[in-house]
Scaffold this active site. Sequence first.
Site, short mmCIF file in Angstrom:
data_model
loop_
_atom_site.label_atom_id
_atom_site.label_comp_id
_atom_site.label_asym_id
_atom_site.label_seq_id
_atom_site.Cartn_x
_atom_site.Cartn_y
_atom_site.Cartn_z
N CYS A 132 58.20 48.40 66.66
CA CYS A 132 58.19 48.18 68.11
C CYS A 132 59.60 47.81 68.60
CB CYS A 132 57.16 47.12 68.47
SG CYS A 132 56.60 47.22 70.19
N HIS A 182 51.92 48.59 65.39
CA HIS A 182 51.80 47.30 64.72
C HIS A 182 50.55 47.26 63.84
CE1 HIS A 182 54.94 44.90 66.66
NE2 HIS A 182 54.57 45.37 67.84
#
Length: 485
Positions: free
Chosen positions: A330, A427
């Site tokens: 991310c 994630h």
Amino acid sequence: MARSIMIQGTGSNVGKSVLVAGLARAFTRRGLKVVPFKPQNMSNNAAVAENGGEIGRAQALQARAAKRKTHTDMNPILLKPETDTGAQIIVHGQRAGTMRAADYRKDKSKLLGAALESFDRLCADADLVLIEGAGSPAETNLRKGDIANMGFACAAGVPVILVGDIHRGGVIAQIVGTQAVLDSDDLAMIRGFSINRFKGDVSLFDEGRDVIAARTGWPCLGVVPWFDQAWRLPAEDMMDIRSHPVGALKVVVPQLERMANFDDLDPLSAEPEVSVEIVPAGRALPGDADLVLLPGSKSTIGDLAFFRAQGWDVDLYAHVRRGGHVLGLCGGYQMLGKSISDPDGVDGRPGNVPGLGMLDVTTTMSGQKKVSLRNAIAMPGKESVSGYEIHMGRTEGPDCTRAWLEIDGRPEGAASPNGRVRGSYLHGIFASDAFRSSFLKNLGAKSDLAYEDGVENILDELAEHLERHMDLDLLLSMAENPKRA
């Protein structure tokens, strides 16, 4: 209408979240329909709820403990700090804007209605609602407009159990002092107290427990010994992250100032052959790392400047020259590219900054925030991966042609030509056992761990721990039907 009870603490990080998770599992095992609730949370380690939207990761763990699907009603107000003085406001799971701390203090009482709406909906489908407070009710300077502790307890009409942390010292003063500063209306909500995180022979604190009971007039629901396996549960607070020097494979994680969604580290920390080292500010990245993992960030551009200020960029370049591997997730993925552009200031101040240049990609911060649960396929082994996305921005460039994940038929992520530097927006990937085993095998480590089963076992052990050391029958008898003020 469900009965409810609220667990408040004498301070932050006294173990409220873990206690509520353990209580949720304990009462669920007794056959009750339990649901967790936290009116206001502050954390950058968010989870994606199954109905869409963000909640604090502690409430996701508590929902799991209660064997319930996650829902944004479990944490209707979530604050995600972006700077020292401001935070992104999440209401009912959706981004509602950014606000300075001073302005939030003035306006937060307006959010009480949103919290009560969620609470009412949860009460309609439960036998018991376990409510977690935030920080401490003794911060009387924050009492006006409070929606996290006594402000919510009084508005919703729910009883309170006060928890002190003996491990940090001064627990008698913590509890007696809290009683001393609360006003009569708030004191009327408290039904008892408990002591958490005791190390050693619990009987040695009998006199201290009795002193607190005599001074406050509150009964003690138990002195809870230190639960050794708590660190293996998914952590919400950065304060709970610690290095775990266990195995020969070293994974190094720079501790960014606005680190977010660091649950990616939990499965790696549980691996016997992996050592996870969290590197704080002011220390160099170790030269013997096998993998440097750049975690997510709530403020990518700000954390990139922080990263450089520590000299970690120099350390990372040296790590790659030595043949080391790098994984950015991310915000960490965005940092690895050639540049990050934020024309509208959605991630902080507007601007365009150079990235670390380890991936031939560029990122533009714009558009709607993406919040979703995802199922993916890892390349080239075709392992199934479950994860989630929480991010602003779009990343493109030549290295995206070497995507190493596939989501709904579209490529995801990027890799350098030699494959040693990789990044992705997904994630939670390491919770998938087959993928984690394949990933670690490529780095020279073996994995036979069933991570999710391990979390379930620890929740059961935690429930049994609380059954032994707390009077759960007394606690349940103290729970009441909400009496709205």
